[in-house]
Write a protein that holds these residues in place. Structure first.
Motif, PDB file in Angstrom:
ATOM      1  N   PRO A   1       0.841  -1.202   0.000  1.00 25.42           N
ATOM      2  CA  PRO A   1       0.000   0.000   0.000  1.00 25.42           C
ATOM      3  C   PRO A   1       0.880   1.258   0.000  1.00 25.42           C
ATOM      4  CG  PRO A   1      -0.703  -1.548   1.696  1.00 25.42           C
ATOM      5  CD  PRO A   1       0.571  -2.079   1.126  1.00 25.42           C
ATOM      6  N   SER A   2       0.362   2.357  -0.549  1.00 21.85           N
ATOM      7  CA  SER A   2       1.206   3.539  -0.762  1.00 21.85           C
ATOM      8  C   SER A   2       1.931   4.032   0.475  1.00 21.85           C
ATOM      9  CB  SER A   2       0.465   4.722  -1.333  1.00 21.85           C
ATOM     10  OG  SER A   2      -0.802   4.564  -1.637  1.00 21.85           O
ATOM     11  N   LEU A   3       1.250   4.200   1.571  1.00 20.40           N
ATOM     12  CA  LEU A   3       1.908   4.726   2.762  1.00 20.40           C
ATOM     13  C   LEU A   3       2.987   3.773   3.258  1.00 20.40           C
ATOM     14  CD1 LEU A   3       1.880   7.138   4.612  1.00 20.40           C
ATOM     15  CD2 LEU A   3       0.232   5.963   6.052  1.00 20.40           C
ATOM     16  N   VAL A   4       2.711   2.493   3.230  1.00 18.26           N
ATOM     17  CA  VAL A   4       3.705   1.488   3.620  1.00 18.26           C
ATOM     18  C   VAL A   4       4.878   1.500   2.633  1.00 18.26           C
ATOM     19  CG1 VAL A   4       4.091  -0.990   3.945  1.00 18.26           C
ATOM     20  CG2 VAL A   4       1.977   0.053   4.758  1.00 18.26           C
ATOM     21  N   ALA A   5       4.573   1.649   1.345  1.00 20.35           N
ATOM     22  CA  ALA A   5       5.619   1.671   0.320  1.00 20.35           C
ATOM     23  C   ALA A   5       6.564   2.852   0.518  1.00 20.35           C
ATOM     24  CB  ALA A   5       4.991   1.729  -1.066  1.00 20.35           C
ATOM     25  N   TYR A   6       6.013   4.018   0.879  1.00 18.40           N
ATOM     26  CA  TYR A   6       6.869   5.184   1.131  1.00 18.40           C
ATOM     27  C   TYR A   6       7.817   4.921   2.293  1.00 18.40           C
ATOM     28  CZ  TYR A   6       3.585   7.746  -1.844  1.00 18.40           C
ATOM     29  OH  TYR A   6       2.798   8.173  -2.871  1.00 18.40           O
ATOM     30  N   GLY A   7       7.283   4.327   3.359  1.00 16.08           N
ATOM     31  CA  GLY A   7       8.129   4.013   4.510  1.00 16.08           C
ATOM     32  C   GLY A   7       9.178   2.962   4.186  1.00 16.08           C
ATOM     33  N   LEU A   8       8.786   1.933   3.452  1.00 20.88           N
ATOM     34  CA  LEU A   8       9.747   0.890   3.067  1.00 20.88           C
ATOM     35  C   LEU A   8      10.834   1.446   2.155  1.00 20.88           C
ATOM     36  CD1 LEU A   8       7.348  -2.133   2.491  1.00 20.88           C
ATOM     37  CD2 LEU A   8       9.012  -1.840   4.345  1.00 20.88           C
ATOM     38  N   TYR A   9      10.442   2.338   1.240  1.00 18.35           N
ATOM     39  CA  TYR A   9      11.441   2.956   0.365  1.00 18.35           C
ATOM     40  C   TYR A   9      12.417   3.791   1.195  1.00 18.35           C
ATOM     41  CZ  TYR A   9      13.646   5.571  -3.345  1.00 18.35           C
ATOM     42  OH  TYR A   9      14.582   6.127  -4.169  1.00 18.35           O
ATOM     43  N   ALA A  10      11.893   4.559   2.136  1.00 21.56           N
ATOM     44  CA  ALA A  10      12.755   5.402   2.972  1.00 21.56           C
ATOM     45  C   ALA A  10      13.728   4.560   3.802  1.00 21.56           C
ATOM     46  CB  ALA A  10      11.902   6.276   3.897  1.00 21.56           C
ATOM     47  N   LEU A  11      13.314   3.360   4.192  1.00 19.31           N
ATOM     48  CA  LEU A  11      14.185   2.489   4.980  1.00 19.31           C
ATOM     49  C   LEU A  11      15.196   1.726   4.124  1.00 19.31           C
ATOM     50  CD1 LEU A  11      11.631   0.977   7.511  1.00 19.31           C
ATOM     51  CD2 LEU A  11      13.483   2.573   8.009  1.00 19.31           C
ATOM     52  N   THR A  12      14.769   1.299   2.925  1.00 19.09           N
ATOM     53  CA  THR A  12      15.635   0.431   2.125  1.00 19.09           C
ATOM     54  C   THR A  12      16.480   1.162   1.093  1.00 19.09           C
ATOM     55  OG1 THR A  12      13.780  -0.023   0.645  1.00 19.09           O
ATOM     56  CG2 THR A  12      14.175  -1.607   2.414  1.00 19.09           C
ATOM     57  N   ALA A  13      16.058   2.325   0.625  1.00 17.18           N
ATOM     58  CA  ALA A  13      16.826   3.036  -0.407  1.00 17.18           C
ATOM     59  C   ALA A  13      18.258   3.353   0.033  1.00 17.18           C
ATOM     60  CB  ALA A  13      16.095   4.303  -0.834  1.00 17.18           C
ATOM     61  N   PRO A  14      18.501   3.795   1.263  1.00 12.37           N
ATOM     62  CA  PRO A  14      19.899   4.032   1.661  1.00 12.37           C
ATOM     63  C   PRO A  14      20.770   2.769   1.608  1.00 12.37           C
ATOM     64  CG  PRO A  14      18.418   5.122   3.183  1.00 12.37           C
ATOM     65  CD  PRO A  14      17.565   4.271   2.289  1.00 12.37           C
ATOM     66  N   VAL A  15      20.177   1.625   1.898  1.00 11.73           N
ATOM     67  CA  VAL A  15      20.918   0.369   1.810  1.00 11.73           C
ATOM     68  C   VAL A  15      21.308   0.107   0.353  1.00 11.73           C
ATOM     69  CG1 VAL A  15      20.783  -2.129   2.149  1.00 11.73           C
ATOM     70  CG2 VAL A  15      19.812  -0.584   3.856  1.00 11.73           C
ATOM     71  N   PHE A  16      20.383   0.352  -0.564  1.00 15.65           N
ATOM     72  CA  PHE A  16      20.669   0.142  -1.981  1.00 15.65           C
ATOM     73  C   PHE A  16      21.703   1.138  -2.496  1.00 15.65           C
ATOM     74  CE2 PHE A  16      17.143  -2.605  -1.665  1.00 15.65           C
ATOM     75  CZ  PHE A  16      17.255  -3.487  -2.718  1.00 15.65           C
ATOM     76  N   ILE A  17      21.697   2.347  -1.969  1.00 19.02           N
ATOM     77  CA  ILE A  17      22.719   3.329  -2.356  1.00 19.02           C
ATOM     78  C   ILE A  17      24.089   2.854  -1.890  1.00 19.02           C
ATOM     79  CG2 ILE A  17      23.547   5.682  -1.950  1.00 19.02           C
ATOM     80  CD1 ILE A  17      20.521   6.477  -1.818  1.00 19.02           C
ATOM     81  N   MET A  18      24.168   2.324  -0.668  1.00 17.37           N
ATOM     82  CA  MET A  18      25.450   1.801  -0.178  1.00 17.37           C
ATOM     83  C   MET A  18      25.892   0.584  -0.979  1.00 17.37           C
ATOM     84  SD  MET A  18      25.301   2.341   3.947  1.00 17.37           S
ATOM     85  CE  MET A  18      23.657   1.723   4.223  1.00 17.37           C
TER      86      MET A  18
END
Length: 176
Positions: free
Chosen positions: A102-119
């Motif tokens: 769901p959108s709100l959950v997706a925003y939170g998951l992106y905020a948590l996982t995107a920095p890991v993917f950048i690293m």
């Protein structure tokens, strides 16, 4: 009055940086338009759109690394197109997590996982597809022109907004 050489070089670098970021913005808009058009294709459209989301997340992740390394945007996009399968796989987990939530959950998951993917992108070493004899494949599938339409869109916007042919000539797409 002419600017001293270091100030002039700094000013040229600033203008180049700003123009490349504006071009990158329009390139991203072109990619979103391409994604929306692909999504309209019956049966296979959603799958193609999902692949674009994977590539977009991979591009966002690797952009930090490439920005730090320098180099021109079009050469980075060419690099991306040569290693399209790697980047499709790299962005896949993040796309799955954000697309099927769901959108709100997706925003939170992106905020948590995107920095890991950048690293992960900073330490990654994408390789080209190689055949059995370790020579680079020369088939059409070895380079997928993902950014051809977005580059055409960005070039058109540059042409219209920034001085006609003079503005667009700086960012001509080089599909070799």
């Amino acid at each position: 009055k002419l600017l001293p050489q270091p100030k002039l070089m700094r000013r040229v670098q600033q203008v180049a940086f700003i123009s490349e970021n504006i071009y990158y913005f329009f390139l991203t808009v072109g990619l979103y338009i391409q994604m929306m058009l692909a999504n309209c294709i019956p049966f296979i459209g959603p799958g193609i759109c999902f692949m674009h989301v994977c590539w977009l997340y991979a591009l966002y992740s690797f952009d930090y690394r490439w920005d730090k390394q320098g180099g021109q945007l079009l050469s980075r996009l060419h690099y991306f197109e040569e290693r399209w399968a790697y980047f499709l796989g790299f962005g896949f987990p993040l796309a799955v997590v954000t697309t099927w939530s769901p959108s709100l959950v997706a925003y939170g998951l992106y905020a948590l996982t995107a920095p890991v993917f950048i690293m992960l992108a900073i330490t990654a070493n994408p390789v080209q597809h190689v055949s059995e004899d370790r020579a680079v494949e020369s088939s059409a599938i070895s380079r997928l022109p993902i950014y051809t339409m977005p580059k055409m869109f960005a070039n058109y916007v540059a042409f219209c907004c920034f001085g006609g042919a003079r503005g667009a000539s700086r960012h001509k797409s080089s599909d070799e």
